[in-house]
Design a protein around this motif. Structure first.
Motif, mmCIF file in Angstrom:
data_model
loop_
_atom_site.group_PDB
_atom_site.id
_atom_site.type_symbol
_atom_site.label_atom_id
_atom_site.label_comp_id
_atom_site.label_asym_id
_atom_site.label_seq_id
_atom_site.Cartn_x
_atom_site.Cartn_y
_atom_site.Cartn_z
ATOM 1 N N VAL A 173 -12.137 -8.465 -9.693
ATOM 2 C CA VAL A 173 -11.510 -8.422 -8.826
ATOM 3 C C VAL A 173 -11.375 -6.998 -7.880
ATOM 4 C CG1 VAL A 173 -8.875 -8.520 -7.935
ATOM 5 C CG2 VAL A 173 -9.913 -10.241 -9.295
ATOM 6 N N ILE A 174 -11.302 -5.828 -8.683
ATOM 7 C CA ILE A 174 -11.389 -4.557 -8.299
ATOM 8 C C ILE A 174 -12.653 -4.438 -7.370
ATOM 9 C CG2 ILE A 174 -11.648 -2.237 -8.800
ATOM 10 C CD1 ILE A 174 -9.901 -2.822 -11.280
ATOM 11 N N GLU A 175 -13.864 -4.658 -7.806
ATOM 12 C CA GLU A 175 -15.258 -4.683 -7.406
ATOM 13 C C GLU A 175 -15.023 -5.369 -5.954
ATOM 14 O OE1 GLU A 175 -19.810 -5.745 -8.201
ATOM 15 O OE2 GLU A 175 -18.580 -6.014 -9.804
ATOM 16 N N HIS A 176 -14.662 -6.752 -5.982
ATOM 17 C CA HIS A 176 -14.546 -7.474 -4.869
ATOM 18 C C HIS A 176 -13.796 -6.808 -3.689
ATOM 19 C CE1 HIS A 176 -16.893 -10.332 -7.243
ATOM 20 N NE2 HIS A 176 -17.243 -10.663 -5.996
ATOM 21 N N LEU A 177 -12.405 -6.496 -4.197
ATOM 22 C CA LEU A 177 -11.551 -5.952 -3.306
ATOM 23 C C LEU A 177 -12.170 -4.653 -2.288
ATOM 24 C CD1 LEU A 177 -8.158 -6.067 -4.785
ATOM 25 C CD2 LEU A 177 -8.792 -7.507 -3.027
ATOM 26 N N ALA A 178 -12.881 -3.866 -3.604
ATOM 27 C CA ALA A 178 -13.620 -2.606 -2.868
ATOM 28 C C ALA A 178 -14.607 -2.834 -1.637
ATOM 29 C CB ALA A 178 -14.058 -1.783 -4.060
ATOM 30 N N GLY A 179 -15.039 -4.191 -1.885
ATOM 31 C CA GLY A 179 -16.248 -4.408 -0.932
ATOM 32 C C GLY A 179 -15.412 -5.141 0.487
ATOM 33 N N GLU A 180 -14.205 -5.483 0.435
ATOM 34 C CA GLU A 180 -13.588 -6.017 1.871
ATOM 35 C C GLU A 180 -13.647 -5.079 2.870
ATOM 36 O OE1 GLU A 180 -11.844 -9.625 1.350
ATOM 37 O OE2 GLU A 180 -13.614 -9.369 0.589
ATOM 38 N N ALA A 181 -13.445 -5.583 3.835
ATOM 39 C CA ALA A 181 -13.323 -4.717 5.095
ATOM 40 C C ALA A 181 -12.042 -4.196 5.316
ATOM 41 C CB ALA A 181 -13.650 -5.247 6.387
ATOM 42 N N ALA A 182 -10.890 -4.843 4.892
ATOM 43 C CA ALA A 182 -9.667 -4.362 5.115
ATOM 44 C C ALA A 182 -9.286 -3.249 4.259
ATOM 45 C CB ALA A 182 -8.597 -5.573 5.047
ATOM 46 N N PRO A 183 -8.672 -1.940 4.749
ATOM 47 C CA PRO A 183 -8.238 -0.898 4.108
ATOM 48 C C PRO A 183 -7.142 -1.356 3.189
ATOM 49 C CG PRO A 183 -8.205 -0.278 6.434
ATOM 50 C CD PRO A 183 -8.387 -1.694 6.299
ATOM 51 N N SER A 184 -6.527 -2.182 3.330
ATOM 52 C CA SER A 184 -5.459 -2.708 2.354
ATOM 53 C C SER A 184 -5.886 -3.283 1.088
ATOM 54 C CB SER A 184 -4.318 -3.727 3.166
ATOM 55 O OG SER A 184 -5.060 -5.023 3.413
ATOM 56 N N ALA A 185 -6.905 -4.000 1.131
ATOM 57 C CA ALA A 185 -7.911 -4.322 -0.108
ATOM 58 C C ALA A 185 -8.099 -3.303 -0.857
ATOM 59 C CB ALA A 185 -9.018 -5.293 0.505
ATOM 60 N N HIS A 186 -8.712 -2.087 -0.416
ATOM 61 C CA HIS A 186 -9.024 -1.137 -1.118
ATOM 62 C C HIS A 186 -7.696 -0.522 -1.616
ATOM 63 C CE1 HIS A 186 -12.651 -0.476 2.302
ATOM 64 N NE2 HIS A 186 -12.350 -1.985 1.521
ATOM 65 N N ALA A 187 -6.617 -0.370 -1.075
ATOM 66 C CA ALA A 187 -5.518 0.078 -1.557
ATOM 67 C C ALA A 187 -5.002 -0.634 -3.053
ATOM 68 C CB ALA A 187 -4.490 0.336 -0.715
ATOM 69 N N VAL A 188 -5.223 -2.158 -2.583
ATOM 70 C CA VAL A 188 -4.719 -2.860 -3.855
ATOM 71 C C VAL A 188 -5.588 -2.747 -5.004
ATOM 72 C CG1 VAL A 188 -4.335 -5.178 -4.604
ATOM 73 C CG2 VAL A 188 -3.668 -4.396 -2.259
ATOM 74 N N ALA A 189 -7.047 -2.406 -4.774
ATOM 75 C CA ALA A 189 -7.844 -2.394 -5.752
ATOM 76 C C ALA A 189 -7.629 -1.029 -6.543
ATOM 77 C CB ALA A 189 -9.291 -1.969 -5.300
ATOM 78 N N SER A 190 -6.960 0.012 -5.972
ATOM 79 C CA SER A 190 -6.627 1.135 -6.513
ATOM 80 C C SER A 190 -5.263 1.057 -7.638
ATOM 81 C CB SER A 190 -6.225 2.315 -5.785
ATOM 82 O OG SER A 190 -5.388 2.099 -5.036
ATOM 83 N N LEU A 191 -4.651 -0.004 -7.275
ATOM 84 C CA LEU A 191 -3.413 -0.235 -8.058
ATOM 85 C C LEU A 191 -3.471 -0.853 -9.340
ATOM 86 C CD1 LEU A 191 -0.856 -1.253 -4.991
ATOM 87 C CD2 LEU A 191 -1.084 0.637 -6.300
ATOM 88 N N ILE A 192 -4.849 -1.811 -9.289
ATOM 89 C CA ILE A 192 -5.173 -2.702 -10.587
ATOM 90 C C ILE A 192 -5.604 -1.773 -11.679
ATOM 91 C CG2 ILE A 192 -6.399 -4.791 -11.329
ATOM 92 C CD1 ILE A 192 -6.252 -5.624 -8.438
#
Length: 207
Positions: free
Chosen positions: A186-205
């Motif tokens: 999930v972290i890996e896929h979120l990091a590859g999303e375009a939305a900055p919010s997805a990257h922020a969530v990846a850092s919380l997991i």
């Protein structure tokens, strides 16, 4: 706010930390049977059993004109959030027992709102709120950079408020129920999303 033990956050310092990290909160009040929600930046103070919230609005704002002093208030602080696709899970693909979900962290604070009609209090609050947001910047802005006349006018046009928190509920819905392999995926896929919010969530997991 509904939560389950696996997703509950109870440590006071963790709750206040999350609130300070995302200070633009949704403040909900009820007056004359009608609920109103407002997005407002709030100062989180480490005062009292559960903490204290401080904010400000214009004197013409409906919060000040519509919510009587002493009204009950519910305040929700929320982190960035992101959609989680079932295809990102490493485990469980064969069973088909998967569904989309959403990852986020949130805190609900409840208390009584008291308005503070004091220009000096308003200026001190604005200085503290600004300092917390400017901290760490190479050239932080402060109220000293504004003209005294402007600040004096602002302090007269604004009214402060304070909410002594009576109860706190915290929730982290960050794929804790999944396996470590799933969380890393999930972290890996979120990091590859375009939305900055997805990257922020990846850092919380937590993997």
């Amino acid at each position: 706010m509904h939560t389950q033990p696996l997703f509950s956050v109870e440590a006071r310092h963790e709750l206040l930390q999350l609130m300070r990290a995302y200070p633009l909160a949704t403040l909900i009040t009820v007056a004359d049977g009608s609920a109103e929600a407002n997005l407002l930046p709030l100062e989180v103070c480490d005062l009292g059993l559960h903490g204290t919230l401080r904010g400000h609005v214009a004197r013409s704002h409906s919060l000040f004109t519509g919510a009587p002093d002493g009204s009950r208030a519910t305040v929700v602080f929320q982190s960035p959030n992101a959609y989680i696709s079932p295809r990102w899970y490493v485990n469980g693909q064969r069973s088909g027992r998967l569904a989309p979900s959403w990852n986020y962290a949130a805190v609900q604070a409840q208390g009584v709102i008291r308005f503070v009609d004091d220009p000096a209090w308003v200026l001190a609050h604005l200085a503290s709120l600004t300092a917390s947001q400017e901290a760490g910047r190479a050239e932080p802005w402060s109220l000293d950079d504004a003209s005294p006349a402007f600040l004096q006018d602002a302090s007269q046009r604004l009214v402060g408020f304070e909410i002594v928190i009576g109860s706190l509920t915290g929730k982290r819905f960050l794929s804790q129920q999944r396996t470590e392999a799933d969380r890393r995926s999930v972290i890996e896929h979120l990091a590859g999303e375009a939305a900055p919010s997805a990257h922020a969530v990846a850092s919380l997991i937590v993997p």
